[in-house]
Design an enzyme around this catalytic site. Structure first.
Site, short mmCIF file in Angstrom:
data_model
loop_
_atom_site.label_atom_id
_atom_site.label_comp_id
_atom_site.label_asym_id
_atom_site.label_seq_id
_atom_site.Cartn_x
_atom_site.Cartn_y
_atom_site.Cartn_z
N HIS A 190 -24.17 -50.25 97.81
CA HIS A 190 -25.32 -49.73 96.57
C HIS A 190 -25.89 -51.24 95.89
O HIS A 190 -26.42 -50.80 95.59
CB HIS A 190 -24.32 -48.46 95.21
N ASP B 40 -30.30 -48.25 97.25
CA ASP B 40 -30.60 -47.33 95.99
C ASP B 40 -30.26 -45.83 96.99
O ASP B 40 -30.42 -45.66 97.66
CB ASP B 40 -31.57 -48.26 95.38
#
Length: 438
Positions: A410, A414
């Site tokens: 992450h 995204d």
């Protein structure tokens, strides 16, 4: 007769040390030249160490799991002739003979592998249940059912309260008092023994504890997974795929395949779908150097295939999947899987991946949370295929469904980009003809 010292040889370019993962001999064994003495591991390659001479093992210089420096003594043998250890008085030879292993404890031949122990530790007197104190010639046995079924145990209100608070069934406690009366000391003896099962059940307690040292490939897997989970904030995205059309196409291709082509599994189709999806989102095919703060985005797509072997989990790598058609992908997966299972895969074949597929096949479950293969930024998890009823707008029809459980770094990927990537793979697998369209 003389003595011969064997030192850990150079097992690879640039390698300064290796982990001892297996002894094939023990003190007192007679060995011949070329007998395999031990196995050591560097990175993911395991190397066997042969004996250069005939002789009797006198001393082993390391324990399983120890890290040994190149050039450190690991074996001492008694040999015919002079050997390479000269008699006392030769200062140079004595220095060689006395050279200790680098940062190693004194070896113990008996610890050449995992040792099963009982608790308490081996060598200590065996713990025995605390016997109840005999206060009457009518004392009952303290093992098994202490009284006939239906007989009310004799005990004072205080003893009954203590038993209730401790969760003890007084019918299973042997009383040492007159007429089998249960006292506080009997409660203490029962607690010391732990819960007992009646002899008539045929069940026995097992208090053994086996200490298994984490070494070799299992330790490297543990280190790799710990590194990945401690550094990478994972986001996992699960999507279901209708693979009915894909399975029909795969069956047809396998039925009509040429003799020089492999039998196709699901993996080659998934690999080609990933290649197409990565072409639209090249950031998924990256390695993240988090210490330097640099993302290395690769043009070549090197797909790691997580494979279970008798030694543990390894990841053979299909290099340049972007340049392979579906049959070439299938043949390379088969070749690498066989090499991994047989332990013949090379270091180059087990490294260099830029994105990974993990699959548990028929045991894949409904969903998983795959751990990213650090320093990659994505991993695609394949779950098991099941026939499920699917509503087509007018009725439920049977369809072959399969979930993809995919994890992403992450820090780099995204959630939106992860979803777009998986949805593109979904579209390609649900309409498999698109996989073959350039």
């Amino acid at each position: 007769m003389g003595e011969h010292i064997i030192k850990l040889p150079d097992v690879g370019e640039g390698v300064a040390e290796a982990e001892l993962v297996e002894w094939h001999v023990k003190v007192g064994d007679m060995v011949r030249e070329d007998t395999v003495l031990a196995a050591v591991m560097t990175d993911k390659a395991t190397v066997e160490i042969p004996s250069p001479v005939d002789g009797e093992i006198l001393w082993l210089g390391a324990e399983i799991g120890d890290t040994v420096a190149i050039g450190s003594p690991i074996v001492r043998l008694k040999v015919a002739g002079e050997g390479n250890v000269k008699p006392k008085g030769d200062a140079k030879a004595e220095a060689v003979a006395a050279e200790p292993p680098a940062k190693l404890p004194t070896p113990k031949p008996e610890t050449a592998g995992p040792v099963a122990k009982a608790s308490p530790k081996a060598g200590a007197p065996e713990a025995k249940p605390a016997p109840a104190v005999a206060k009457s010639t009518g004392q009952r046995s303290i093992s098994g059912a202490p009284r006939p079924e239906g007989e009310r145990p004799l005990a004072s209100p205080a003893v009954r309260l203590r038993a209730k608070e401790a969760g003890i069934d007084l019918r299973q406690v042997a009383g040492s008092g007159p007429a089998g009366r249960i006292g506080h000391e009997d409660i203490e003896a029962f607690l010391a023994r732990g819960p007992q099962v009646a002899k008539t059940s045929g069940l026995t307690r097992n208090d053994a504890v086996e200490d298994i040292k984490v070494v070799g490939l299992r330790r490297k897997i543990a280190e790799k997974m710990t590194l990945s989970k401690s550094r990478i904030p994972h986001i996992t995205y699960v999507e279901e795929i209708d693979v009915t059309a894909l399975e029909e196409l795969r069956a047809a291709l396998n039925k009509e395949k040429r003799a020089d082509r492999p039998k196709l599994t699901l993996l080659p189709f998934l690999m080609r779908a990933m290649v197409k999806a990565i072409a639209e989102q090249p950031q998924l095919n990256s390695l993240f150097d988090d210490e330097a703060g640099i993302i290395h985005q690769h043009g070549g797509i090197h797909i790691g295939i997580a494979a279970q072997t008798p030694s543990g989990l390894v990841v053979p790598v299909v290099k340049h999947a972007e340049a392979r058609d579906i049959w070439d992908c299938g043949a390379e997966v088969n070749r690498l899987a066989e090499a991994a299972k047989s332990g013949t895969a090379t270091r180059d074949e087990l490294s260099g991946s830029t994105i990974t597929i993990t699959s548990l096949g028929a045991m894949g479950g409904i969903a998983t949370t795959p751990v990213i293969n650090h320093p990659e930024v994505a991993i695609i998890g394949v779950n098991k295929m099941m026939v499920r009823p699917v509503w087509d707008g007018t009725q439920f029809i049977p369809r072959k469904m399969m979930n993809l459980s995919s994890s992403f770094d992450h820090r780099v990927i995204d959630g939106w980009d992860a979803a777009v990537f998986v949805q593109r793979i979904k579209a390609l697998l649900e309409t498999p003809a698109l996989i073959f369209v350039d």
